[in-house]
Design a protein around this motif. Structure first.
Motif, PDB file in Angstrom:
ATOM      1  N   ASN A 215     -46.210 -32.952 -57.676  1.00  0.00           N
ATOM      2  CA  ASN A 215     -46.873 -32.129 -56.661  1.00  0.00           C
ATOM      3  C   ASN A 215     -45.851 -31.280 -55.909  1.00  0.00           C
ATOM      4  N   ILE A 216     -46.283 -30.122 -55.448  1.00  0.00           N
ATOM      5  CA  ILE A 216     -45.408 -29.233 -54.698  1.00  0.00           C
ATOM      6  C   ILE A 216     -45.901 -29.161 -53.252  1.00  0.00           C
ATOM      7  N   TYR A 217     -44.986 -29.425 -52.306  1.00  0.00           N
ATOM      8  CA  TYR A 217     -45.320 -29.419 -50.881  1.00  0.00           C
ATOM      9  C   TYR A 217     -44.446 -28.378 -50.188  1.00  0.00           C
ATOM     10  N   LYS A 218     -44.994 -27.214 -50.011  1.00  0.00           N
ATOM     11  CA  LYS A 218     -44.212 -26.126 -49.419  1.00  0.00           C
ATOM     12  C   LYS A 218     -44.251 -26.188 -47.896  1.00  0.00           C
ATOM     13  N   GLN A 219     -43.125 -25.859 -47.283  1.00  0.00           N
ATOM     14  CA  GLN A 219     -43.059 -25.729 -45.834  1.00  0.00           C
ATOM     15  C   GLN A 219     -42.030 -24.670 -45.472  1.00  0.00           C
TER      16      GLN A 219
END
Length: 372
Positions: A215-219
């Protein structure tokens, strides 16, 4: 025909018993499993209950003709994927076109030649076999990747602890209080634990990526700060090899919306490779700049470079390219492919420039949130 043909079920639908017997006699020798019925209604029930791999369908039948059967088959989600070969005495173009329009796979006119029927059914069986083999391979690959993921996950934590302990021991030991041989062994232990941990971390993330579980969790974050902090971690490793590592980024925030762990993984792999392929007294320089809507990060070394004939293999999909570093370090080939996947998940690009015996520069781009 191979012995797996018995797993291939053919439903013969015709209201004339002699026609059914003839087709049965022809196909029985090929080893298929055969089902028969003499009406459209029975054909629909058998198709739904038994889900045959192929249906041989007559058109001219009482009560429900073959066209109506075909319409019902193709409108039912449970049966619309079953190939249907029409076998009919109707040989005019209008009848043939209608059959294809309703979803028939093939159309055979009666009377047919034995060889023609055998070949047409064999062709559908070959396609079925190819799909089955493809599914089996996909299941095997998924099982393998799941095993990789489990192994890497279970080993990552204890190896991470070992790596930190090796780092701590090396920092605590006074070089002048131990023999050169012991200090060199401690350095090698530290370097090896770093390499094993990076390999294991890459393996875990690569397996998750293959299984579509990464999963990709962008911030929003300062990419400059993210890169420079990762560079600092690799200074001891570079120093141990006699390589100077420095960061020459822009003196300003370069904001981007990124998955921090993924970008750290990319920078770690590029730094590790740059150090690996650098000679003693070499220089590895990490830089950042703004180019239009993107932040460009570069990792440059003046080491051994990449042979021209090998450059096309490096970032090519499904090509597992590895080579040895300047101190005979062996790579796994996973790192760069993982970098490429992670950067593309950020809608960026990974590329490089290299010249043998002069060094390499790897670049990657990330969408910027602020510009010059």
């Amino acid at each position: 025909m191979d012995n797996l043909a018995a797993q291939y079920t053919v439903l013969i639908v015709d209201d004339v018993p002699t026609n059914v017997m003839l087709v049965q006699a022809i196909l029985k020798k090929e080893g298929y499993t055969l089902l028969t019925c003499d009406s459209g209604a029975k054909a629909l029930r058998l198709a739904h209950d038994k889900h045959p791999n192929l249906i041989l369908l007559d058109i001219m039948m009482p009560e429900m003709d073959g066209y109506e059967v075909l319409q019902h088959l193709k409108s039912d989600p449970d049966t619309n994927n079953i190939p249907v070969i029409i076998m009919s005495a109707l040989s005019d173009m209008q009848s043939i076109v209608k059959g294809y329009q309703l979803g028939a796979t093939e159309y055979v006119t009666k009377p047919f030649q034995r060889e023609e029927l055998v070949k047409r059914v064999a062709h559908r069986y070959e396609l079925f076999s190819i799909k089955r083999i493809k599914r089996e391979l996909e299941n095997t690959i998924e099982s393998r990747d799941t095993l990789y993921s489990v192994i890497a996950h279970d080993l990552r934590s204890p190896l991470g602890s070992l790596k930190m302990m090796n780092n701590a021991i090396l920092m605590m030991v006074d070089k002048d209080q131990v023999s050169p041989e012991v200090f060199e062994m401690l350095q090698m232990m530290n370097k090896t634990s770093e390499e094993i941990f990076l390999l294991l971390d890459n393996l875990l993330k690569w397996a998750k990526n293959r299984l579509k579980k990464q999963n990709i969790y962008k911030q929003e974050t300062d990419i400059n700060s993210l890169v420079s902090s990762t560079v600092e971690i690799y200074i001891p490793m570079a120093t141990q090899k006699g390589v100077t590592l420095k960061f020459a980024g822009l003196d300003k925030e370069l904001l981007g919306s990124v998955d921090i762990d993924m970008i750290k993984t990319v920078v770690r792999n590029l730094l590790s490779n740059a150090i690996k392929f650098s000679y003693k007294d070499g220089i590895v320089e990490v830089a950042s700049k703004i180019d239009g809507d993107y932040v460009i990060i570069s990792v440059k070394d003046n080491g051994k470079g990449i042979k021209k004939e090998d450059q096309d293999k490096l970032l090519k999909q499904n090509t597992h390219y590895t080579s040895y570093g300047t101190s005979n370090e062996k790579g796994s080939g996973l790192g760069l492919m993982l970098c490429k996947d992670f950067i593309e998940l950020h809608d960026g690009k990974l590329w490089f420039e290299s010249e043998e015996n002069k060094g390499s520069t790897f670049f990657f781009s990330l969408k910027a949130l602020n510009k010059e």
